[in-house]
Write an enzyme that holds these catalytic residues in place. Structure first.
Site, PDB file in Angstrom:
ATOM      1  N   PRO A  16     -65.319 -16.807  40.002  1.00  0.00           N
ATOM      2  CA  PRO A  16     -64.593 -16.833  38.467  1.00  0.00           C
ATOM      3  C   PRO A  16     -64.478 -15.533  38.000  1.00  0.00           C
ATOM      4  CG  PRO A  16     -66.797 -17.831  38.388  1.00  0.00           C
ATOM      5  CD  PRO A  16     -66.603 -17.579  39.670  1.00  0.00           C
ATOM      6  N   MET A  17     -62.964 -15.308  37.737  1.00  0.00           N
ATOM      7  CA  MET A  17     -62.778 -13.843  37.026  1.00  0.00           C
ATOM      8  C   MET A  17     -61.843 -14.192  35.899  1.00  0.00           C
ATOM      9  SD  MET A  17     -62.655 -11.337  40.138  1.00  0.00           S
ATOM     10  CE  MET A  17     -61.952 -12.489  41.320  1.00  0.00           C
ATOM     11  N   CYS A 100     -72.074 -13.479  33.196  1.00  0.00           N
ATOM     12  CA  CYS A 100     -70.917 -12.655  32.501  1.00  0.00           C
ATOM     13  C   CYS A 100     -71.862 -11.576  31.793  1.00  0.00           C
ATOM     14  CB  CYS A 100     -70.180 -13.507  31.586  1.00  0.00           C
ATOM     15  SG  CYS A 100     -68.949 -12.501  30.780  1.00  0.00           S
ATOM     16  N   LYS A 139     -73.965 -20.233  37.430  1.00  0.00           N
ATOM     17  CA  LYS A 139     -73.694 -18.686  38.201  1.00  0.00           C
ATOM     18  C   LYS A 139     -74.634 -17.907  37.299  1.00  0.00           C
ATOM     19  CE  LYS A 139     -70.342 -15.426  39.429  1.00  0.00           C
ATOM     20  NZ  LYS A 139     -70.267 -14.541  38.009  1.00  0.00           N
TER      21      LYS A 139
HETATM   22  C1  LIG Z   1     -62.218  -9.119  35.983  1.00  0.00           C
HETATM   23  C2  LIG Z   1     -63.484 -10.021  36.059  1.00  0.00           C
HETATM   24  C3  LIG Z   1     -63.605 -10.926  35.189  1.00  0.00           C
HETATM   25  C4  LIG Z   1     -64.927 -11.756  35.424  1.00  0.00           C
HETATM   26  N1  LIG Z   1     -65.156 -12.818  34.752  1.00  0.00           N
HETATM   27  C5  LIG Z   1     -66.159 -13.727  35.072  1.00  0.00           C
HETATM   28  C6  LIG Z   1     -66.082 -15.182  34.509  1.00  0.00           C
HETATM   29  O1  LIG Z   1     -65.224 -15.650  33.751  1.00  0.00           O
HETATM   30  N2  LIG Z   1     -67.187 -15.793  34.889  1.00  0.00           N
HETATM   31  C7  LIG Z   1     -67.961 -15.475  35.495  1.00  0.00           C
HETATM   32  O2  LIG Z   1     -69.262 -16.202  35.669  1.00  0.00           O
HETATM   33  N3  LIG Z   1     -68.096 -14.183  36.233  1.00  0.00           N
HETATM   34  C8  LIG Z   1     -67.146 -13.243  35.981  1.00  0.00           C
HETATM   35  N4  LIG Z   1     -67.072 -12.036  36.553  1.00  0.00           N
HETATM   36  C9  LIG Z   1     -68.032 -11.899  37.601  1.00  0.00           C
HETATM   37  C10 LIG Z   1     -67.537 -12.192  39.052  1.00  0.00           C
HETATM   38  O3  LIG Z   1     -67.306 -13.680  38.928  1.00  0.00           O
HETATM   39  C11 LIG Z   1     -68.460 -11.671  39.980  1.00  0.00           C
HETATM   40  O4  LIG Z   1     -69.855 -12.285  39.647  1.00  0.00           O
HETATM   41  C12 LIG Z   1     -68.793  -9.956  39.975  1.00  0.00           C
HETATM   42  O5  LIG Z   1     -67.243  -9.467  39.965  1.00  0.00           O
HETATM   43  C13 LIG Z   1     -69.400  -9.646  41.177  1.00  0.00           C
HETATM   44  O6  LIG Z   1     -68.741  -9.983  42.441  1.00  0.00           O
HETATM   45  P1  LIG Z   1     -67.862  -8.959  43.190  1.00  0.00           P
HETATM   46  O7  LIG Z   1     -68.596  -7.789  43.678  1.00  0.00           O
HETATM   47  O8  LIG Z   1     -67.276  -9.801  44.641  1.00  0.00           O
HETATM   48  O9  LIG Z   1     -66.602  -8.709  42.437  1.00  0.00           O
HETATM   49  C14 LIG Z   1     -65.877 -11.238  36.464  1.00  0.00           C
HETATM   50  C15 LIG Z   1     -65.583 -10.326  37.274  1.00  0.00           C
HETATM   51  C16 LIG Z   1     -64.580  -9.322  36.967  1.00  0.00           C
HETATM   52  C17 LIG Z   1     -64.451  -8.149  37.737  1.00  0.00           C
END
Ligand SMILES: Cc1cc2nc3c(=O)[nH]c(=O)nc-3n(C[C@H](O)[C@H](O)[C@H](O)COP(=O)(O)O)c2cc1C
Length: 329
Positions: A16-17, A100, A139
């Site tokens: 989720p992002m 987050c 998460k």
């Molecule tokens: C732009 C952005 C927005 C994010 N928003 C959320 C969110 O709304 N909820 C959440 O649980 N994690 C959020 N995250 C964290 C990601 O879900 C993930 O845990 C984190 O980016 C690490 O994974 P990766 O290295 O594959 O990016 C966000 C990350 C990014 C980069």
């Protein structure tokens, strides 16, 4: 990979992002092989659900099942009520955000800051699991700082409270996004619970996904930033995890068509004004991934002021790119 009654088509899921995993992007990633795609986080404060941002976030029309809604908040009763209302609206899995790094979301302590208060985590999970008949997933990060990596405790609490699956980002809250993700804590967590665990953090290709799965024993991987401008990563990682080395690379013409269809779905979803702004972000990523960001091309793509001009620029530049070679990714 099974979450409650839902058998996932793949153990490789989209993270989720906020600002990225809107309905058009979720549908696209699911089509390209993501086993699951949670919504951007939605505040548990129902008073804010009338804003256009929340309404977009709550829209799941046409999305493949199971539909996952991620909730953010700190009050057990508010989260339970928000979960119940979202299930009434069609959510099939409720995901809770304790990952987050922001100190406050909507003015309240939440996200990974909650990890420092284990009794509150338990109260939240108990309340939400009790409130809905659908699976509740969680998460988290590995802890709130490197001296307090309490991910194993949180995971045990989650399992006891009836949480159906866990995603763990291999950083602490204090790490924010600095340094590299570590997978030792994820491995410890996996050893201490029986519910499915997704490993998350810095997974950018199939080789890394395989290594992380082998090291942690996790049941699946969750991919976030590596999907920016590359939603086809799910196809590639699935192929690698299935040892399907013969999976043909996508043709550039197929990639161009995916990008143009993505733009179109963004315009349809958000309308003219917001559509052009949201599409600009994705185009920037596609451009960076595929076109090598030549300044003039970037200026043309980023400078377009309406959807028609933006689409025409994208068509022109990605058509040229298709003309240069056949195979893309
Ligand atoms: C732009 C952005 C927005 C994010 N928003 C959320 C969110 O709304 N909820 C959440 O649980 N994690 C959020 N995250 C964290 C990601 O879900 C993930 O845990 C984190 O980016 C690490 O994974 P990766 O290295 O594959 O990016 C966000 C990350 C990014 C980069």
């Amino acid at each position: 990979m099974q979450i409650g009654p839902h058998a996932l088509p793949s153990p490789v899921v989209l993270a989720p992002m906020a600002g990225v995993t809107d309905r058009p992007f979720r549908i696209l990633c699911r089509k390209l092989g993501a086993g699951l795609a949670a919504s951007e986080m939605l505040t548990a404060d129902t008073r804010l659900w009338t804003t256009s941002k929340s309404r977009w976030r709550m829209n799941h029309e046409g999305e493949p099942e199971p539909r996952v809604v991620q909730l953010a908040g700190a009050d057990p009763q508010a989260l339970a009520e928000a979960a119940r209302l979202n299930v009434e609206l069609g959510a099939q899995i409720i995901d809770l955000n304790m990952g987050c790094p922001a100190k406050k979301v909507c003015g309240r302590l939440c996200g990974s800051a909650l990890l420092s208060d284990e009794p509150l985590v338990a109260r939240i999970l108990e309340a939400v699991v009790r409130a809905v008949h659908v699976p509740v997933t969680l998460k988290i990060r590995t802890g709130w700082d490197r001296e307090h990596r309490n991910g194993v405790n949180i995971a045990r609490i989650a399992e006891c409270c009836g949480v159906a699956a866990l995603a763990v980002h291999g950083r602490t809250r204090a790490d924010f996004y600095a340094g590299s993700a570590e997978y030792e804590t994820i491995r410890d967590i996996k050893m201490h619970v029986r519910i499915p665990v997704f490993a998350n953090g810095d997974i950018g290709d199939g080789k890394k996904a395989r290594e992380v799965l082998d090291f942690t024993g996790a049941d699946g991987v969750m991919i976030g930033r590596a999907s920016h401008g590359a939603p086809w990563i799910f196809r590639a990682v699935n192929a690698r995890l299935r040892d399907e080395f013969a999976t043909p690379a996508l043709l550039r013409s197929e990639v161009r068509d995916i990008i143009l269809a993505h733009l179109d779905s963004v315009y349809c979803f958000y309308g003219e004004e917001t559509g052009v702004r949201i599409a600009r972000k994705h185009l920037g990523w596609y451009c960076g991934q595929l076109l090598g960001e030549p300044a003039a091309v970037r200026r043309n793509l980023m400078g377009a002021v309406n959807t028609a001009a933006q689409f025409a620029q994208a068509l022109k530049h990605f058509d040229e790119w298709v003309g240069e070679a056949a195979v893309a990714a």
